[in-house]
Write a protein that holds these residues in place. Structure first.
Motif, PDB file in Angstrom:
ATOM      1  N   TRP A 172     -80.237  -3.788 -59.922  1.00 35.44           N
ATOM      2  CA  TRP A 172     -78.799  -3.973 -59.748  1.00 35.44           C
ATOM      3  C   TRP A 172     -78.180  -2.733 -59.116  1.00 35.44           C
ATOM      4  N   ASP A 173     -76.973  -2.909 -58.584  1.00 32.83           N
ATOM      5  CA  ASP A 173     -76.186  -1.786 -58.103  1.00 32.83           C
ATOM      6  C   ASP A 173     -75.470  -1.177 -59.302  1.00 32.83           C
ATOM      7  N   SER A 174     -75.825   0.051 -59.648  1.00 31.89           N
ATOM      8  CA  SER A 174     -75.273   0.670 -60.860  1.00 31.89           C
ATOM      9  C   SER A 174     -73.786   0.964 -60.749  1.00 31.89           C
ATOM     10  N   GLN A 175     -73.231   0.873 -59.545  1.00 31.99           N
ATOM     11  CA  GLN A 175     -71.804   1.143 -59.368  1.00 31.99           C
ATOM     12  C   GLN A 175     -70.962  -0.134 -59.417  1.00 31.99           C
ATOM     13  N   THR A 176     -71.538  -1.264 -59.045  1.00 31.95           N
ATOM     14  CA  THR A 176     -70.756  -2.505 -58.980  1.00 31.95           C
ATOM     15  C   THR A 176     -71.218  -3.585 -59.944  1.00 31.95           C
ATOM     16  N   ASP A 177     -72.479  -3.519 -60.397  1.00 38.06           N
ATOM     17  CA  ASP A 177     -73.015  -4.595 -61.233  1.00 38.06           C
ATOM     18  C   ASP A 177     -72.890  -4.332 -62.725  1.00 38.06           C
ATOM     19  N   VAL A 178     -72.417  -3.162 -63.126  1.00 35.76           N
ATOM     20  CA  VAL A 178     -72.164  -2.869 -64.536  1.00 35.76           C
ATOM     21  C   VAL A 178     -70.815  -2.171 -64.660  1.00 35.76           C
ATOM     22  N   ASP A 179     -70.085  -2.527 -65.716  1.00 30.67           N
ATOM     23  CA  ASP A 179     -68.796  -1.913 -65.999  1.00 30.67           C
ATOM     24  C   ASP A 179     -68.797  -1.464 -67.448  1.00 30.67           C
ATOM     25  N   PHE A 180     -67.934  -0.524 -67.800  1.00 28.75           N
ATOM     26  CA  PHE A 180     -67.978   0.055 -69.137  1.00 28.75           C
ATOM     27  C   PHE A 180     -66.592   0.132 -69.761  1.00 28.75           C
ATOM     28  N   THR A 181     -66.557  -0.056 -71.092  1.00 27.48           N
ATOM     29  CA  THR A 181     -65.353   0.174 -71.874  1.00 27.48           C
ATOM     30  C   THR A 181     -65.740   0.968 -73.111  1.00 27.48           C
ATOM     31  N   THR A 182     -65.093   2.099 -73.317  1.00 28.08           N
ATOM     32  CA  THR A 182     -65.375   2.922 -74.498  1.00 28.08           C
ATOM     33  C   THR A 182     -64.736   2.268 -75.718  1.00 28.08           C
ATOM     34  N   ILE A 183     -65.571   1.959 -76.718  1.00 26.67           N
ATOM     35  CA  ILE A 183     -65.105   1.224 -77.894  1.00 26.67           C
ATOM     36  C   ILE A 183     -65.113   2.081 -79.155  1.00 26.67           C
ATOM     37  N   GLY A 184     -66.221   2.788 -79.400  1.00 26.42           N
ATOM     38  CA  GLY A 184     -66.317   3.592 -80.612  1.00 26.42           C
ATOM     39  C   GLY A 184     -67.593   3.310 -81.375  1.00 26.42           C
ATOM     40  N   GLY A 185     -67.463   3.146 -82.695  1.00 28.46           N
ATOM     41  CA  GLY A 185     -68.620   3.024 -83.569  1.00 28.46           C
ATOM     42  C   GLY A 185     -69.263   1.649 -83.576  1.00 28.46           C
ATOM     43  N   PHE A 186     -70.294   1.520 -84.415  1.00 29.50           N
ATOM     44  CA  PHE A 186     -71.115   0.320 -84.488  1.00 29.50           C
ATOM     45  C   PHE A 186     -70.286  -0.905 -84.880  1.00 29.50           C
ATOM     46  N   GLN A 187     -69.422  -0.754 -85.888  1.00 30.34           N
ATOM     47  CA  GLN A 187     -68.587  -1.872 -86.321  1.00 30.34           C
ATOM     48  C   GLN A 187     -67.645  -2.313 -85.205  1.00 30.34           C
ATOM     49  N   GLU A 188     -67.029  -1.355 -84.540  1.00 31.58           N
ATOM     50  CA  GLU A 188     -66.096  -1.679 -83.465  1.00 31.58           C
ATOM     51  C   GLU A 188     -66.800  -2.381 -82.301  1.00 31.58           C
ATOM     52  N   LEU A 189     -68.014  -1.966 -82.008  1.00 30.69           N
ATOM     53  CA  LEU A 189     -68.772  -2.603 -80.931  1.00 30.69           C
ATOM     54  C   LEU A 189     -69.090  -4.057 -81.273  1.00 30.69           C
ATOM     55  N   ARG A 190     -69.445  -4.314 -82.527  1.00 25.99           N
ATOM     56  CA  ARG A 190     -69.711  -5.699 -82.946  1.00 25.99           C
ATOM     57  C   ARG A 190     -68.439  -6.540 -82.859  1.00 25.99           C
ATOM     58  N   ASP A 191     -67.328  -5.953 -83.273  1.00 27.89           N
ATOM     59  CA  ASP A 191     -66.051  -6.680 -83.187  1.00 27.89           C
ATOM     60  C   ASP A 191     -65.686  -6.961 -81.732  1.00 27.89           C
ATOM     61  N   SER A 192     -65.993  -6.015 -80.850  1.00 29.36           N
ATOM     62  CA  SER A 192     -65.611  -6.146 -79.449  1.00 29.36           C
ATOM     63  C   SER A 192     -66.300  -7.327 -78.774  1.00 29.36           C
TER      64      SER A 192
ATOM     65  N   LYS B 289     -75.597  -9.214 -65.580  1.00 27.44           N
ATOM     66  CA  LYS B 289     -75.264  -8.616 -64.291  1.00 27.44           C
ATOM     67  C   LYS B 289     -73.785  -8.838 -63.988  1.00 27.44           C
ATOM     68  N   GLY B 290     -73.079  -7.742 -63.707  1.00 24.42           N
ATOM     69  CA  GLY B 290     -71.647  -7.814 -63.463  1.00 24.42           C
ATOM     70  C   GLY B 290     -70.817  -7.798 -64.727  1.00 24.42           C
ATOM     71  N   GLY B 291     -71.477  -7.651 -65.890  1.00 24.48           N
ATOM     72  CA  GLY B 291     -70.774  -7.702 -67.163  1.00 24.48           C
ATOM     73  C   GLY B 291     -70.157  -6.375 -67.578  1.00 24.48           C
ATOM     74  N   ASN B 292     -69.378  -6.448 -68.653  1.00 21.97           N
ATOM     75  CA  ASN B 292     -68.691  -5.286 -69.206  1.00 21.97           C
ATOM     76  C   ASN B 292     -69.453  -4.803 -70.443  1.00 21.97           C
ATOM     77  N   PHE B 293     -70.006  -3.596 -70.379  1.00 22.41           N
ATOM     78  CA  PHE B 293     -70.781  -3.021 -71.471  1.00 22.41           C
ATOM     79  C   PHE B 293     -69.864  -2.194 -72.375  1.00 22.41           C
ATOM     80  N   GLY B 294     -69.895  -2.499 -73.660  1.00 20.12           N
ATOM     81  CA  GLY B 294     -69.188  -1.661 -74.618  1.00 20.12           C
ATOM     82  C   GLY B 294     -70.035  -0.456 -74.961  1.00 20.12           C
ATOM     83  N   ILE B 295     -69.443   0.742 -74.961  1.00 18.36           N
ATOM     84  CA  ILE B 295     -70.180   1.973 -75.265  1.00 18.36           C
ATOM     85  C   ILE B 295     -69.441   2.748 -76.348  1.00 18.36           C
ATOM     86  N   SER B 296     -70.177   3.589 -77.058  1.00 15.47           N
ATOM     87  CA  SER B 296     -69.555   4.365 -78.131  1.00 15.47           C
ATOM     88  C   SER B 296     -68.694   5.490 -77.562  1.00 15.47           C
ATOM     89  N   ARG B 297     -69.175   6.133 -76.529  1.00 13.57           N
ATOM     90  CA  ARG B 297     -68.415   7.181 -75.849  1.00 13.57           C
ATOM     91  C   ARG B 297     -69.046   7.388 -74.477  1.00 13.57           C
TER      92      ARG B 297
END
Length: 649
Positions: A225-245, A199-207
């Motif tokens: 949770w509040d979907s506007q304040t309790d989750v944040d997103f960063t576009t990372i890319g593919g599966f390998q990049e998400l694991r690295d992130s 909750k409140g964390g930064n989710f890595g997404i492919s796009r």
């Protein structure tokens, strides 16, 4: 002795209930009155047929929908694979070609199986399976570019694209079961150990608006949770990049967590590259088949033939007597551990047919509107998403009001646990009991009486059909020390139940020898998601002392088949119990419609019919307990409690 013809005694308890619909005045709310009857049963075990021989003459029994007319090498040694090979290259080259794009993952094995068995040629079509290394968005681009004729892609991506005005159409359901997304964090993240820590964390997404992006919103909704304040997103890319992130490696922005398909991610959990902290399943079937309208018109016949061939392969893929062979093949083809394939195989439902769930498309549209992919005023309807020349909309259990609210049930459970100060960390069964007994009329006293009546003890193996949020299963295990396999159709309910069970310390011990299909499972409660009609095929016959259910039997159209499956799974002298509805009197058209539309009960038999169905499966009814008046009073009390807390709930 099972086939010796000797009589075997089996006790069973069946609790049935009356159902009537009261609509005296238009100013009064409709009330569904409930009651139950308990009956105890004993039966003779019939001879249980062994698996069809693979290395001898083809002696398989045909499934009513099985259209495999040729003898293939999986059925008989008299049909070697070369006999199914193409008669000549010239003949093969004259067949119409359909190019199908899909990812190189285990879900798509039936395409390989259809090719190996010559099912495409048998249906008069040549199919080229074109590997797609990227996700649904890129596959849609390739489809429009004419690189492929059809794609097997994520449901939410297809619905979003078509709703945006594209010329794509859905032409069938490929995988009817939902996709299970694993939530993974960095290997060294000691501060993240469960879903609530996100909750409140930064989710890595492919796009943006990818499946991993949309499912984060679904997770937030389920957890309250509040979907506007309790989750944040960063576009990372593919599966390998998400694991690295999540591991804060150089070259990619750091994130707290990402989502990816469970069994694709599992090898990296096993090696410790990333840490699994939970999972979530899609509220819709995960893969559907789509094509551009112009291509459908141009290749309508060949497309139908190609899908018919894959459907045949899917039937064979799920045949109970081919289970071990299919597991071995998938494990070898995709380099996945056999135990992992076995777990995946038990829950996956590859159908490859033209039936498309209307409620699944409605649910997908709702979520896409909620997260802003679609405007809330969209005019898109499920009917506008499909091509009716191939696909057909169908109703299912999620269509009815009762089961469209499962997300609300999950959210309410999580909110109540948080209000009790049990949002995170370990809990005891005593913490859960106030929530767990709510699904049982009569509460703890009724459960305790049932334990005595069925003689459930620490040696008992119990199967719970329609286990919901897992309350009765956990209560039985905690009170008696028995082992319970809890089977639930609704994936969101099952996932929430499993998490609660694990937090309470009642989950199974995970060992390399753990195999719930052939032997008693570890731990006290094992949760399994799937249609019981299919799950029963992979459970060992004669394994359970007790089979129990609450308000579940009414959902089965073919109750005799259900009772026969239960009969075979019970041990001699085992017990079957169900608390359910029966028709006390002749139901009116309005009452039948209410049952069908609100609780997914298409037919409600009389008590006499119930008795005949049980007896036809081999049972002997020996005890009945009519609880009509008790259930009426309990229902009225629940309505009053709901009215008093409606705003809070």
């Amino acid at each position: 002795r099972r086939g010796s013809g000797k009589r075997r005694s089996v006790d069973a308890v069946v609790a049935l209930a009356t159902a009537c619909h009261a609509t005296r005045r238009l100013t009064e709310p409709s009330v569904l009155l409930e009651a139950s009857l308990i009956r105890r049963v004993s039966h003779r075990f019939p001879a249980f047929p062994g698996p069809t021989q693979i290395d001898g003459t083809c002696n398989r029994r045909h499934h009513p929908h099985d259209t495999l007319h040729h003898t293939d090498p999986l059925y008989s040694a008299r049909a070697p694979l070369h006999e199914l090979a193409y008669a000549s290259l010239k003949t093969f080259q004259t067949l119409p070609v359909v190019r199908i794009g899909g990812v190189p993952e285990h879900f798509n094995y039936p395409f390989q199986l259809a090719e190996e068995l010559g099912l495409f040629k048998k249906n008069g079509v040549q199919v080229e399976f074109v590997i797609q290394r990227e996700g649904t968005g890129q596959m849609i681009k390739n489809l429009r570019a004419g690189e492929v004729d059809l794609i097997v892609a994520l449901t939410e991506g297809l619905v979003a694209d078509i709703s945006g005005g594209s010329d794509l159409k859905i032409i069938g359901t490929y995988v009817n079961s939902p996709l299970c997304w694993a939530l993974s964090t960095g290997a060294e993240r000691a501060d993240i150990n469960g879903i609530e820590d996100l909750k409140g964390g930064n989710f890595g997404i492919s796009r943006k608006f990818s499946g991993s992006h949309l499912m984060a919103y679904v997770l937030a909704r389920q957890r309250g949770w509040d979907s506007q304040t309790d989750v944040d997103f960063t576009t990372i890319g593919g599966f390998q990049e998400l694991r690295d992130s999540v591991n804060a490696k150089e070259g990619v922005p750091p994130t707290d967590v990402f989502m990816w398909e469970t069994f694709t991610t599992k090898p990296f959990h096993d090696t410790g590259d990333v840490k699994r902290v939970g999972d979530i399943t899609t509220p819709w079937p995960c893969f559907m088949v789509a094509a551009v309208e112009g291509v459908i018109s141009e290749k309508l016949g060949p497309i139908r033939d190609a899908l018919a061939a894959v459907h045949e392969a899917a039937i064979l893929f799920h045949k109970p007597d081919q289970r071990n062979e299919m597991i071995r093949r998938v494990s070898k083809a995709y380099d996945i551990d056999e135990d992992d394939v076995r777990a995946w195989y038990a829950g996956v439902d590859i159908t490859a047919h033209g039936r498309v769930s209307e409620s699944a498309l409605e649910r997908t549209l709702e979520v896409l509107c909620d997260v802003g992919v679609l405007d809330s005023t969209t005019s898109t309807t499920p009917a506008s998403l499909i091509d009716t020349r191939i696909a057909k909309l169908v109703d299912d259990i999620k269509k009815v009001k009762l089961y469209r609210s499962t997300e609300s049930m999950v959210r309410m459970f999580n909110s109540q646990m948080a209000a009790a100060g049990k949002r995170v960390g370990s809990i005891t069964q005593d913490d859960l009991t106030p929530f767990d007994i709510k699904g049982v009329y009569g509460g703890a006293a009724e459960m305790d009486g049932l334990i005595r009546k069925l003689n459930v003890n620490s040696d008992s193996q119990v199967l719970n059909i329609g286990s919901g949020l897992g309350g009765p299963a956990r209560y039985l295990a905690h009170k008696t020390g028995c082992h319970v396999l809890a089977c639930e159709l609704q994936h969101d309910l099952n996932a929430t139940a499993q998490l609660a069970t694990e937090r309470a310390g009642l989950g199974p011990g995970l060992t390399s020898e753990n195999n719930i299909w052939e032997q008693a499972h570890g731990g006290q409660v094992m949760h399994l998601c799937g249609d019981f009609n299919q799950v029963a095929n992979v459970l060992a016959p004669g394994s359970y002392h007790n089979i129990v259910s609450w308000l579940t039997v009414l959902h089965f159209d073919r109750r005799t088949d259900l009772f026969e499956r239960c009969y075979k799974l019970l041990r001699p002298a085992g017990t079957f119990y169900a608390a359910d509805f029966f028709a006390l009197n002749q139901l009116t058209v309005i009452e039948k419609q209410a049952l069908r539309d609100e609780v997914y009960c298409h037919t409600l038999p009389s008590l006499a019919t119930y008795t005949k169905q049980l007896e036809s499966a081999g049972f002997e009814v020996v005890e009945v307990d009519d609880q009509t008046n008790e259930w009426k009073a309990l229902t009225a009390k629940r309505v009053q409690e709901w009215d008093a807390r409606q705003e809070e709930i």
